[in-house]
Design an enzyme around this catalytic site. Sequence first.
Site, mmCIF file in Angstrom:
data_model
loop_
_atom_site.group_PDB
_atom_site.id
_atom_site.type_symbol
_atom_site.label_atom_id
_atom_site.label_comp_id
_atom_site.label_asym_id
_atom_site.label_seq_id
_atom_site.Cartn_x
_atom_site.Cartn_y
_atom_site.Cartn_z
ATOM 1 N N ALA A 1 83.312 -2.494 9.337
ATOM 2 C CA ALA A 1 81.864 -2.687 9.178
ATOM 3 C C ALA A 1 81.406 -2.486 7.740
ATOM 4 C CB ALA A 1 81.112 -1.723 10.090
ATOM 5 N N TYR B 1 73.220 15.090 13.078
ATOM 6 C CA TYR B 1 73.388 16.365 13.772
ATOM 7 C C TYR B 1 72.918 17.487 12.869
ATOM 8 C CZ TYR B 1 75.397 20.174 16.416
ATOM 9 O OH TYR B 1 75.543 21.333 17.132
ATOM 10 N N TYR C 1 78.947 22.252 8.535
ATOM 11 C CA TYR C 1 78.266 21.009 8.931
ATOM 12 C C TYR C 1 77.020 20.748 8.081
ATOM 13 C CZ TYR C 1 77.394 16.871 11.534
ATOM 14 O OH TYR C 1 77.235 15.541 11.830
HETATM 15 P P1 NAI Z 1 82.953 8.060 17.660
HETATM 16 O O1 NAI Z 1 84.169 8.386 16.883
HETATM 17 O O2 NAI Z 1 82.997 8.190 19.137
HETATM 18 O O3 NAI Z 1 82.490 6.538 17.343
HETATM 19 C C1 NAI Z 1 82.597 5.947 16.097
HETATM 20 C C2 NAI Z 1 82.415 4.443 16.189
HETATM 21 O O4 NAI Z 1 82.493 3.897 14.865
HETATM 22 C C3 NAI Z 1 83.487 3.703 17.007
HETATM 23 O O5 NAI Z 1 82.890 2.624 17.684
HETATM 24 C C4 NAI Z 1 84.432 3.159 15.919
HETATM 25 O O6 NAI Z 1 85.162 2.007 16.300
HETATM 26 C C5 NAI Z 1 83.421 2.822 14.856
HETATM 27 N N1 NAI Z 1 83.982 2.721 13.497
HETATM 28 C C6 NAI Z 1 84.589 3.692 12.765
HETATM 29 N N2 NAI Z 1 84.937 3.195 11.556
HETATM 30 C C7 NAI Z 1 84.530 1.897 11.523
HETATM 31 C C8 NAI Z 1 84.575 0.862 10.556
HETATM 32 N N3 NAI Z 1 85.103 1.047 9.341
HETATM 33 N N4 NAI Z 1 84.086 -0.357 10.902
HETATM 34 C C9 NAI Z 1 83.542 -0.578 12.117
HETATM 35 N N5 NAI Z 1 83.439 0.379 13.062
HETATM 36 C C10 NAI Z 1 83.925 1.598 12.767
HETATM 37 O O7 NAI Z 1 81.803 8.937 17.017
HETATM 38 P P2 NAI Z 1 80.418 9.541 17.530
HETATM 39 O O8 NAI Z 1 80.592 11.008 17.712
HETATM 40 O O9 NAI Z 1 79.816 8.733 18.605
HETATM 41 O O10 NAI Z 1 79.553 9.398 16.201
HETATM 42 C C11 NAI Z 1 78.606 8.367 15.974
HETATM 43 C C12 NAI Z 1 77.459 8.919 15.151
HETATM 44 O O11 NAI Z 1 76.807 9.959 15.893
HETATM 45 C C13 NAI Z 1 77.927 9.561 13.830
HETATM 46 O O12 NAI Z 1 76.978 9.279 12.827
HETATM 47 C C14 NAI Z 1 77.907 11.047 14.156
HETATM 48 O O13 NAI Z 1 77.736 11.853 13.022
HETATM 49 C C15 NAI Z 1 76.689 11.102 15.075
HETATM 50 N N6 NAI Z 1 76.589 12.312 15.907
HETATM 51 C C16 NAI Z 1 77.655 12.763 16.652
HETATM 52 C C17 NAI Z 1 77.543 13.940 17.366
HETATM 53 C C18 NAI Z 1 78.681 14.482 18.162
HETATM 54 O O14 NAI Z 1 78.644 15.657 18.532
HETATM 55 N N7 NAI Z 1 79.677 13.694 18.483
HETATM 56 C C19 NAI Z 1 76.284 14.721 17.391
HETATM 57 C C20 NAI Z 1 75.202 14.088 16.676
HETATM 58 C C21 NAI Z 1 75.370 12.939 15.937
#
Ligand code: NAI
Length: 395
Positions: free
Chosen positions: A112, A225, A235
């Site tokens: 992306a 977060y 964090y």
């Molecule tokens: P995750 O690891 O489950 O999902 C990440 C997504 O990004 C996946 O779909 C992956 O394929 C995609 N991705 C990664 N690198 C990529 C690239 N170069 N090109 C295209 N797609 C790419 O992560 P999660 O936890 O759902 O995190 C998503 C957002 O939510 C982040 O900004 C995170 O900081 C935020 N967040 C997460 C929390 C948690 O506790 N897991 C809490 C609050 C916010």
Amino acid sequence: MIIKPKVRGFVCVTAHPEGCAAHVQEWIEHVQRHGKIPGGPRKVLVIGASTGYGLATRITAAFGSDAATLGIFYERPSEEGRPATPGWYNTIAFTTAARAAGLYAGNINGDAFSDEIKRQAIETIRRDLGPVDLVVYSLASPRRVHPRTSAVHRSVLKPIGNPYTNKTVDTDKGVVSTVTIEPASPQEIADTIAVMGGEDWEMWMHALADAKLLAPGAQSVAYSYIGPEVTWAVYRNGTIGMAKNDLERAAKNIDSLLKLNGGGRAFISVNKALVTQASSAIPVVPLYISILYKIMKAAGTHEGCIEQIRRLFATQMYAGHTPAFDESGRVRIDDWEMRPEIQEAVRAIWPRVTTENLAAETDIAGYRGEFLKLFGFGLTGVDYEADTEPHRPMM
Ligand code: NAI
């Protein structure tokens, strides 16, 4: 092939296709059970759509308001005799269900951060969808190749200024120990901001605006977060926190862009700490999550990604609501996590957790169960002894 979990530290190197499909189905059913979200989005671009919060957003948009969705993600495809990463199977399961329900679902697997994937996305939106009314930015990535300079930036999860020592848990082995993390160098801070900050989100929004593919009044949201003080050194005040500050900076710029585009808006939603592939890599946080789950389950306020995002849509973004911003202009869907009585209970448990009492004092079992579910293991109704074909084509 019979596919079993193979956990290596904080990743599982295998994934189960039927298990991932069952997991996606659970999330779809959650949204369906709660009924349609009036006034929900119609045409949605989700960047980071295959796992965690992005997948939950895609499912909520599609099954909560019949939205057409284009998902961008970066997953390792399956091969003959080798499973894919879970987001690959999740996306196949989502796409099958969405199309069966008569909904458009388009997929782009690639980086992306690159100009090429943005170009493909714009071409697909122009051809298949027309202007989008919601863009969700939910990337969690360890690295970014910068599209202008070709520099490779790697994100790190480190404190800033001083070393940080605290408790952590090896969730696989169930061992509680003390970890000391050395502070990041200025270069590491800058690199983490380059990967997890807001520049790429701005690039996406400008590319869409230039292509005239943002519908009047379009909204955009990215996830962040904050969490409790016990995790702040690693964090909120650490390298990732600096990147999240930069995401907030970008939100303000994108908000101005969207305001001029028929009165739209961009904002940050601060979400709850949950077990995802991204969060399991952060030191200290998994121990906090294990304690948090125990307390929130007991209080009856525990949510997963799908509950969080459905609540975001139904109580903040759509159904006649407008976002209730905090003093910094963020939506706080972490509100239940941050309730004083919940945090008070976490603070009481934190100092007394040891390897010996881990099972009693925390929900480590729940953590492990959720972690394995991310890879499609431990789902009811899936026969894990049955032969399954790991090689599945993307749709
Ligand atoms: P995750 O690891 O489950 O999902 C990440 C997504 O990004 C996946 O779909 C992956 O394929 C995609 N991705 C990664 N690198 C990529 C690239 N170069 N090109 C295209 N797609 C790419 O992560 P999660 O936890 O759902 O995190 C998503 C957002 O939510 C982040 O900004 C995170 O900081 C935020 N967040 C997460 C929390 C948690 O506790 N897991 C809490 C609050 C916010």
